[in-house]
Design an enzyme around this catalytic site. Structure first.
Site, PDB file in Angstrom:
ATOM      1  N   ASP A  25       0.821  -1.203   0.000  1.00 35.32           N
ATOM      2  CA  ASP A  25       0.000   0.000   0.000  1.00 35.32           C
ATOM      3  C   ASP A  25       0.860   1.259   0.000  1.00 35.32           C
ATOM      4  O   ASP A  25       1.940   1.297   0.588  1.00 35.32           O
ATOM      5  CB  ASP A  25      -0.893  -0.015   1.248  1.00 35.32           C
ATOM      6  CG  ASP A  25      -1.848   1.149   1.306  1.00 35.32           C
ATOM      7  OD1 ASP A  25      -2.710   1.237   0.413  1.00 35.32           O
ATOM      8  OD2 ASP A  25      -1.735   1.970   2.225  1.00 35.32           O
ATOM      9  N   GLU A  84       1.050  -0.619  -5.147  1.00 27.74           N
ATOM     10  CA  GLU A  84       0.067   0.433  -5.388  1.00 27.74           C
ATOM     11  C   GLU A  84       0.872   1.731  -5.502  1.00 27.74           C
ATOM     12  O   GLU A  84       1.189   2.371  -4.496  1.00 27.74           O
ATOM     13  CB  GLU A  84      -0.948   0.528  -4.255  1.00 27.74           C
ATOM     14  CG  GLU A  84      -2.077   1.502  -4.583  1.00 27.74           C
ATOM     15  CD  GLU A  84      -2.500   2.380  -3.397  1.00 27.74           C
ATOM     16  OE1 GLU A  84      -3.498   3.088  -3.542  1.00 27.74           O
ATOM     17  OE2 GLU A  84      -1.832   2.360  -2.367  1.00 27.74           O
TER      18      GLU A  84
END
Length: 781
Positions: A450, A503
């Site tokens: 993330d 990401e």
């Protein structure tokens, strides 16, 4: 004093005398750690010859440091130590009324020195194996003395921790049940280099750590205590004395199990799970992810079916995913987090699956069940930042430890959290080992990392005066780059068949390039296996949100992705971020009435599945849920209830997703050359006036699939498309307008044969009926 010829069974050590103070065992006259048991029989310990009476009591300095939790070497003064005249026994047992040393038939009552300290000098030739009989008000307990044990952490572990290279850090730090020197118990270890002292508090000592100080293991900053008799299920925390003398009670950063939030204690645990996914793990490394079918169903475990535990989810989730044909699930963060509204992205327990749904072994059961159903398991991993809770990682030992010491570098400007100090080797080790831990201990098949962009740039979301350039004057966070490279290299080396996914929302060069390949910017690749294509997601959703009459002005938003499609190995994500509060669900982003919204939704999904790159779809979007996702409610499953009037509309979309995955998995052209330009050719990318896109996908053997999308609300009869002249006929293998999916059932039932008329720069062409707001896939007949 005792005569060796007539040693009694009970010995009363001499009352502490003032004349001859006992040498402090922390000084060179005695060992700095407890001596190993001698060969003296535990049945009849041999007393020594008489020696002058001396005081075994602790000196004032050691007493004060133990009472205030600032002693770095409690084992050097507590326990049993050979000294002139015999063996000095010392115990620190707050609230005890009396302490007696028990060694075989020998019982030696220690003198009460006050404040919970007990001592005695027993005229023995060596340290025996012994226990302590501790008398409290109304109870007597016979226990092992924690301060008679050698360190339970080896020199190699300490060396690797000091170097920041312990790839199995969870085996060395935290709470681990074991048998040490023949005694069952739990070893507690914690990294706290700035602490003046560390004590252990838990259910086993009524949360009073006064009598349970840990010892410092030198320059590594690691503190250790083996607690005999402590086993699974006990709750604990570390009481840390900060450099300023204040105290803080902290959960274990390496805890592998925690209490259910909002409770925050760590729990001693051990795994007893037996895996059954050997077949899955054996086949996993055979084909790398970017060359294999890879369609992902993203879900939030706690709200997919609210109220279900890990084991209950294991009864329902694998069957659901298998029926829909997804190859993988991606779990939003599973690691423990205090606030459910963060969806798991503000982690406090990096090594513990959230206790909201069960135990760590229960989570293993869920992963195992998915594997045995042929489904891979990805999980979101959050190494970018952590929350400021005062019982967790923030200023863990009184000073910045896991976070950067520069406040501008530590504070995350967007989320009110703290960023990790990626330049500190122990912190980097904590995170690298954590990535390995999930893959090895829980058989996770991939980590979606993330917020990578927030890690890579020093100026991320910061004003010009809020960041400091790197040593080269640039904005790149060189420490974060090195960390990500190390993490990826380590995970890929240790865990065959795993995949890491970034990401990353910027144009950083080489996210999925190998770490040893230097790019034009002078950096090696970050080493990820795949990267989320955020540009494709934003552009294509923007295009779809426009009324068809306006789409011709945005046609480039559907074609621009092919300009950079092979710069990285991409995943096309329609994730939770796009369907939460304020974003609208996928079907609700579409223009028009309900029929047109669903038609757009279906056409878009088929366009997405045919586009180069892997696919990811968030839960609820597979059946065109109209409401935004909320972690408090979960998907609107009632839309699929046969008693609901529009149930057929939603079930039709789910039927399409099932067929998309089925055709996809059996059509190598749609995934085999995802990262190779040879796998894609435009038929027409410039038919903006018609709102039509058509392209070919090829597999490694040259077998094609032709995908055609008509994003206008009109039927286009006999629409001419350029085509290869070596395909005798085409047949329709998927049509999103089929009645089964809720469409108008305008299809191409007969084989479509090429005509010798050149079109779109090709020697032949075909004429196809294009349904309104639909995507059609054609295969060689």
């Amino acid at each position: 004093m005792l005569n060796p010829a007539d040693a009694p069974k009970t010995v009363t050590p001499p009352t502490p005398a003032t004349p001859a103070p006992l040498p402090n065992p922390a000084e060179p006259t005695a060992p700095t750690s407890p001596a190993a048991p001698s060969s003296v029989s535990t049945d009849t310990p041999e007393p020594t010859t008489p020696t002058p009476a001396i005081s075994p009591a602790l000196n004032a300095s050691d007493r004060d440091r133990l009472l205030h939790g600032t002693h770095h070497a409690p084992h050097s003064v507590l326990g049993a130590h050979p000294v002139p005249g015999g063996v000095a026994f010392r115990a620190f047992r707050p609230f005890a009324l009396g302490v007696t040393v028990v060694a075989g038939e020998l019982r030696a009552e220690l003198h009460d020195d006050g404040d919970g300290f007990f001592s005695g000098l027993v005229p023995l030739q060596g340290v025996p194996e012994y226990r302590l009989s501790v008398a409290y008000d109304g109870a007597v307990q016979e226990v092992e003395d924690a301060y008679r044990f050698l360190p339970a952490l080896g020199d190699l572990d300490l060396h690797l921790i000091g170097e920041g290279r312990h790839e199995e850090l969870w085996q060395a730090l935290g709470a681990r049940t074991m048998t040490h020197q023949g005694v069952a118990g739990t070893r507690f270890t914690v990294w706290a280099p700035d602490a003046q002292g560390v004590r252990l508090a838990g259910t086993f000592n009524f949360w009073d750590g006064t009598g349970a100080p840990l010892r410092s293991l030198g320059a590594t900053g690691v503190w250790e205590l083996f607690m005999p008799g402590i086993g699974e299920g006990e709750l604990y925390k570390f009481e840390i004395t900060r450099p300023d003398g204040s105290k803080t009670l902290r959960a274990d950063p390496m805890a592998r199990r925690t209490e259910v939030p909002p409770s925050t204690s760590s729990i001693v645990t051990a795994s007893h799970y037996t895996w059954g996914d050997e077949e899955w793990l054996a086949q996993r490394p055979q084909v790398p992810a970017h060359k294999a079918p890879f369609s992902v169903y993203e879900l939030h475990l706690a709200s997919w079916r609210p109220g279900l535990t890990y084991r209950q989810l294991a009864e329902q989730l694998p069957a659901y995913i298998k029926d829909l044909g997804f190859t993988h699930v991606e779990l939003m963060p599973v690691a423990e987090h205090p606030f459910g509204g963060s969806w798991g992205y503000q982690v406090t327990g990096f090594y513990a699956p959230t206790a909201r749904l069960g135990t760590p072994d229960d989570f293993k059961f869920l992963v195992d069940s998915l594997h045995q159903a042929g489904i891979g398991v990805l999980m979101d991993w959050v190494p970018a930042h952590f929350p400021r809770d005062d019982w967790a990682l923030a200023e863990f030992d009184g000073r910045p430890l896991y976070e950067h010491e520069d406040p501008l570098r530590a504070a995350h400007p967007d989320w009110g959290t703290l960023e990790f100090d990626f330049g500190r080797r122990e912190v980097r080790n904590f995170l690298v080992a954590n990535a390995v831990y999930w893959c090895e201990e829980f058989h996770i098949d991939g980590l979606r990392v993330d917020a990578v962009a927030s890690m890579l740039y020093l100026d991320y979301s910061r004003e010009p005066d809020q960041w400091t350039p790197n040593e080269h004057g640039g904005r790149e966070n060189l420490d974060a780059v090195a960390f990500l490279q190390e993490m990826n290299a380590t995970v890929y080396r240790r865990v065959p068949g795993v995949v890491t996914i970034a990401e990353e929302s910027t144009a950083w060069d080489g996210v999925t390039r190998a770490t040893h390949h230097i790019g034009p910017g002078g950096f090696g690749g970050l080493g990820f296996g795949l990267k989320w294509n955020m540009g494709w997601m934003h552009d294509s959703l923007d295009y779809m949100s426009h009324e068809p009459v306006h789409r011709k002005f945005h046609h480039h938003e559907m074609t621009f992705s092919m300009v950079y499609a092979y710069s990285e190995n991409y995943v096309l994500p329609i994730s939770h971020d796009e369907v939460v509060h304020g974003k609208r669900s996928l079907v609700s982003k579409m223009p028009g009435d309900w029929w047109q919204q669903r038609a757009n939704h279906r056409a878009y999904l088929a366009f997405m599945w045919a586009h180069p790159g892997k696919q990811l779809l968030f839960m609820g979007q597979e059946f065109a849920q109209g409401a935004e996702w909320s972690e408090t409610r979960g998907p609107d499953w009632w839309l699929l209830d046969p008693a609901y009037g529009a149930e057929a509309d939603h079930r039709g979309v789910r039927n399409l997703v099932r067929d998309l995955n089925t055709v996809y998995r059996h059509t190598p052209a749609l995934w085999q050359l995802d990262t190779d330009p040879a796998g894609f050719q435009w038929i027409t990318g410039d038919s903006a006036e018609d709102n039509v896109l058509a392209f070919l996908r090829y597999d490694a053997d040259g077998s094609p699939l032709l995908a055609v999308s008509n994003f206008s609300p009109v039927v286009r009869h006999d629409y001419r498309l350029g085509a290869p002249d070596d395909i005798p006929a085409w047949h329709e293998t998927l049509n999103t307008d089929t009645a089964l999916y809720g469409g108008g059932d305008i299809t191409n039932p007969a084989p479509i044969k090429p005509e010798p008329q050149p079109w779109h720069g090709r020697p032949a062409s075909i004429r196809v009926t294009l349904p309104p707001l639909a995507t059609v896939w054609l295969r060689p007949a």
